[in-house]
Write a protein that holds these residues in place. Structure first.
Motif: not given
Length: 484
Positions: A351-365
């Motif tokens: 969820f943090a990635h969806q609100i731009r508080r995660c740089k996307g390691a969870c989806v390999h970005k």
């Protein structure tokens, strides 16, 4: 408070006069004013005083009298704690000078000589010259009022860096104020207490152990428990029950802290809460997933395996504290909440990635290499310290100085502390005891203890505290050989 020093025409406050005053005002720990003034005393300065201070009669010829500056000075002193080195001298001169001009000045001064004796009892000399030499204080104007006042300031700054705030507060209160003793406690129980480091124990009438505490000045700390304001409910309750005090002196604060921690955990006093035995400790463990990304999870610490503890991150007394620290680190460093264990999703974007508080390691970005480096940097602030020696060590805590007439036999004896892998194995008396402690099985008392660990890293990794307490650290490799 006001740090103050006076230069005078001699040593008798009722006859001699002030020739110079300097003060430094401290408000909430911040220097808010420096003030100094040469004063015409109205009498001649003896030649030997002029030689000592460098203040001559000609220097003071055109300076204001004390009466001229009295109103300004009293405004600076009112409502503040007066601090001076040998406060009786400076306070006596101030009081007499104010009296001559019709101003009544009374206060309870704090003597920095007495404070130094209480906080640093391991040293024999506490005069300003000794302190300047011991702390390597740069001095350009010794025996001038501002120069000496600056030396007192350096002393207080040293105390703030090397002593615990509650110790300083307790001793300052004891030096300045009277205490109200509990009704069931004989006054002799206080009189027998030394102004030395050690551990004290409070008992009720039926022999119940109420409280175990430590201090660098046992008597001052005990009196602080019974100050008339009773600042907390625990002290008030203890005051109603206490009938007897026992104590054990130690050479320094290092031994006092270790002994207090050991006794609280083994004796379980009724009113100790802060260091009661912790059944569980939690840590953060870092692993990698199948794609090479760092994952974090909260795990129970294995207190029987110190090597495993030091390879993990943090030490928390509750799972809730571990979770709040992990969440803070993740949000502050934009770590993936799923990989950090804060979201229970098995895959996909957190969820943090969806609100731009995660740089996307969870989806390999974000690459695993870059993400893992950021995780390592984020955890650096809670990384546990590896044992820095190749073997167990013996810490020698030197005996208290023989000049101190308040020194009891225990503190007049050098203490030897055995420590291995951040585990405090206790005091040893000889080589046989040392071998027995080192070869003890893990089912004994040689488990990792968080409070002991914090005490050990505070003292043993701080060169200033090692020097101040004159501790000697001896690795035991050459004596014991390889251990199995």
């Amino acid at each position: 408070m006001v740090l103050l020093d006076c230069e005078t025409t001699g040593g008798k406050a009722t006859v001699d006069r002030i020739t110079e005053i300097a003060l430094i005002v401290i408000t909430d720990g911040i220097i808010t004013e420096r003030w100094e003034q040469l004063i015409n005393p109205g009498i001649s300065i003896p030649p030997w005083i002029s030689k000592l201070t460098g203040i001559s009669n000609s220097m003071l010829a055109g300076k204001p009298s004390f009466e001229t500056i009295a109103d300004e000075l009293i405004d600076k002193l009112q409502g503040k704690v007066l601090v001076a080195h040998n406060a009786r001298f400076d306070y006596g001169f101030l009081k007499n000078e104010f009296k001559r001009v019709g101003i009544e000045y009374t206060t309870k001064p704090l003597c920095s000589v007495k404070l130094s004796r209480r906080l640093n009892p391991q040293f024999k000399r506490h005069g300003l010259d000794a302190i300047i030499e011991r702390l390597s204080i740069p001095m350009s104007a010794r025996h001038r009022a501002m120069g000496d006042t600056e030396a007192i300031l350096h002393l207080f700054q040293h105390f703030s860096q090397t002593c615990e705030p509650e110790e300083i507060e307790a001793i300052c209160k004891s030096l300045r104020a009277n205490s109200s003793l509990p009704s069931h406690l004989p006054s002799g129980e206080i009189q027998k207490l030394p102004c030395r480091p050690g551990v004290y124990r409070f008992y009720s009438e039926n022999g119940q152990l109420l409280y175990v505490g430590k201090s660098i000045s046992i008597r001052d700390r005990v009196l602080n428990h019974f100050s008339s304001d009773h600042s907390n409910a625990k002290d008030l309750k203890i005051s109603q029950l206490i009938t007897h005090i026992d104590y054990t002196e130690t050479p320094t604060d290092f031994g006092a802290q270790l002994l207090e921690n050991t006794e609280i955990k083994t004796l379980m006093p009724a009113y100790n809460r802060r260091q009661t035995k912790t059944r569980k400790l939690y840590q953060l463990e870092k692993t990698t997933d199948t794609s090479g990304y760092a994952q974090l999870q909260i795990v129970l610490a294995d207190t029987s395996d110190v090597s495993e503890i030091t390879q993990r991150f943090g030490l928390f007394r509750s799972k809730k504290k571990a979770e709040s620290t992990l969440r803070y680190l993740a949000e502050a460093n934009q770590l993936c909440h799923r990989l950090s264990g804060l979201e229970k999703k098995a895959s996909g974007a957190c969820f943090a990635h969806q609100i731009r508080r995660c740089k996307g390691a969870c989806v390999h970005k974000e690459s695993a290499e870059h993400y893992n480096l950021r995780v390592e940097m984020s955890l650096s602030s809670i990384k546990n310290l590896m044992w820095p020696w190749a073997s167990a060590i013996l810490v020698t805590e030197p005996a208290a100085p023989k000049h101190d007439k308040n020194t009891a036999s225990d503190s007049a004896t050098t203490h030897y502390h055995l420590i291995d892998q951040w585990i405090y194995l206790g005091r040893v008396e000889d080589e046989s005891t040392m071998h027995d402690r080192l070869n003890a099985t893990p089912t004994n008392t040689s488990h990792f203890d968080l409070d002991a660990y914090l005490i050990l890293i505070r003292f043993l990794l701080n060169p200033e505290l090692i020097k101040q307490h004159q501790l000697q650290i001896t690795p035991l490799t050459h004596q014991l050989g390889e251990r199995g």
